[in-house]
Design a protein around this motif. Sequence first.
Motif, PDB file in Angstrom:
ATOM      1  N   THR A  48       0.841  -1.186   0.000  1.00 30.97           N
ATOM      2  CA  THR A  48       0.000   0.000   0.000  1.00 30.97           C
ATOM      3  C   THR A  48       0.881   1.243   0.000  1.00 30.97           C
ATOM      4  O   THR A  48       1.757   1.398   0.842  1.00 30.97           O
ATOM      5  CB  THR A  48      -0.913   0.013   1.242  1.00 30.97           C
ATOM      6  N   VAL A  49       0.623   2.121  -0.957  1.00 28.36           N
ATOM      7  CA  VAL A  49       1.363   3.375  -1.078  1.00 28.36           C
ATOM      8  C   VAL A  49       0.356   4.512  -0.958  1.00 28.36           C
ATOM      9  O   VAL A  49      -0.573   4.601  -1.768  1.00 28.36           O
ATOM     10  CB  VAL A  49       2.105   3.451  -2.440  1.00 28.36           C
ATOM     11  N   ARG A  50       0.516   5.351   0.052  1.00 29.38           N
ATOM     12  CA  ARG A  50      -0.411   6.472   0.264  1.00 29.38           C
ATOM     13  C   ARG A  50      -0.206   7.527  -0.806  1.00 29.38           C
ATOM     14  O   ARG A  50       0.903   7.880  -1.155  1.00 29.38           O
ATOM     15  CB  ARG A  50      -0.192   7.087   1.649  1.00 29.38           C
ATOM     16  N   ARG A  51      -1.299   8.040  -1.321  1.00 27.26           N
ATOM     17  CA  ARG A  51      -1.289   9.090  -2.339  1.00 27.26           C
ATOM     18  C   ARG A  51      -2.317  10.149  -1.939  1.00 27.26           C
ATOM     19  O   ARG A  51      -3.503   9.983  -2.200  1.00 27.26           O
ATOM     20  CB  ARG A  51      -1.675   8.539  -3.711  1.00 27.26           C
ATOM     21  N   GLY A  52      -1.903  11.204  -1.273  1.00 21.78           N
ATOM     22  CA  GLY A  52      -2.850  12.248  -0.886  1.00 21.78           C
ATOM     23  C   GLY A  52      -3.933  11.672   0.000  1.00 21.78           C
ATOM     24  O   GLY A  52      -3.654  11.093   1.044  1.00 21.78           O
ATOM     25  N   GLN A  53      -5.184  11.788  -0.430  1.00 24.28           N
ATOM     26  CA  GLN A  53      -6.299  11.258   0.347  1.00 24.28           C
ATOM     27  C   GLN A  53      -6.508   9.768   0.105  1.00 24.28           C
ATOM     28  O   GLN A  53      -7.132   9.096   0.911  1.00 24.28           O
ATOM     29  CB  GLN A  53      -7.590  11.996  -0.009  1.00 24.28           C
ATOM     30  N   GLY A  54      -6.019   9.256  -0.998  1.00 22.85           N
ATOM     31  CA  GLY A  54      -6.234   7.854  -1.333  1.00 22.85           C
ATOM     32  C   GLY A  54      -4.964   7.046  -1.233  1.00 22.85           C
ATOM     33  O   GLY A  54      -4.035   7.388  -0.507  1.00 22.85           O
ATOM     34  N   TYR A  55      -4.948   5.948  -1.970  1.00 24.64           N
ATOM     35  CA  TYR A  55      -3.773   5.091  -1.981  1.00 24.64           C
ATOM     36  C   TYR A  55      -3.726   4.315  -3.285  1.00 24.64           C
ATOM     37  O   TYR A  55      -4.711   4.280  -4.032  1.00 24.64           O
ATOM     38  CB  TYR A  55      -3.783   4.118  -0.797  1.00 24.64           C
ATOM     39  N   THR A  56      -2.576   3.739  -3.555  1.00 23.07           N
ATOM     40  CA  THR A  56      -2.446   2.779  -4.641  1.00 23.07           C
ATOM     41  C   THR A  56      -1.901   1.493  -4.043  1.00 23.07           C
ATOM     42  O   THR A  56      -1.280   1.505  -2.978  1.00 23.07           O
ATOM     43  CB  THR A  56      -1.494   3.270  -5.757  1.00 23.07           C
ATOM     44  N   LEU A  57      -2.158   0.401  -4.713  1.00 19.73           N
ATOM     45  CA  LEU A  57      -1.670  -0.893  -4.277  1.00 19.73           C
ATOM     46  C   LEU A  57      -0.647  -1.353  -5.305  1.00 19.73           C
ATOM     47  O   LEU A  57      -0.985  -1.576  -6.471  1.00 19.73           O
ATOM     48  CB  LEU A  57      -2.822  -1.891  -4.182  1.00 19.73           C
ATOM     49  N   ARG A  58       0.606  -1.432  -4.910  1.00 18.02           N
ATOM     50  CA  ARG A  58       1.676  -1.859  -5.814  1.00 18.02           C
ATOM     51  C   ARG A  58       1.709  -3.383  -5.804  1.00 18.02           C
ATOM     52  O   ARG A  58       2.062  -4.006  -4.820  1.00 18.02           O
ATOM     53  CB  ARG A  58       3.014  -1.279  -5.384  1.00 18.02           C
ATOM     54  N   ILE A  59       1.322  -3.966  -6.932  1.00 16.13           N
ATOM     55  CA  ILE A  59       1.221  -5.411  -7.064  1.00 16.13           C
ATOM     56  C   ILE A  59       2.334  -5.900  -7.987  1.00 16.13           C
ATOM     57  O   ILE A  59       2.481  -5.407  -9.106  1.00 16.13           O
ATOM     58  CB  ILE A  59      -0.147  -5.814  -7.643  1.00 16.13           C
TER      59      ILE A  59
END
Length: 107
Positions: A48-59
């Motif tokens: 899980t990588v936080r991005r501002g208010q959301g996040y991305t999931l590095r798979i």
Amino acid sequence: MPEHHASDNGAPAPVLPVALDMPGKVADFPRKLELDEVERAAITDGETVRRGQGYTLRITVVPAVHRQLLDRCQPLNGAAAVPAQRKARREYANRVNALPEALTEHP
């Protein structure tokens, strides 16, 4: 060279895992589905990588699994999804589709 065997020349090259970022609005969707073991492990083991208010999931998986996950998220492309989900799915689709075609073929 004695270690070199002629039969090794015809063997296909192994497909290496590729790290792609799946937007959080897309990553939340397959968690609710029944996934096979490989897909579930990819989602669970993703970073899980936080991005501002959301996040991305590095798979990090082989490209064929990225294609399977993208296919599972197809409902996010429909009218029932909110615009942010549709955009997030398009972003992930662009990343998956940017991979060489030979790598994304289904097994």
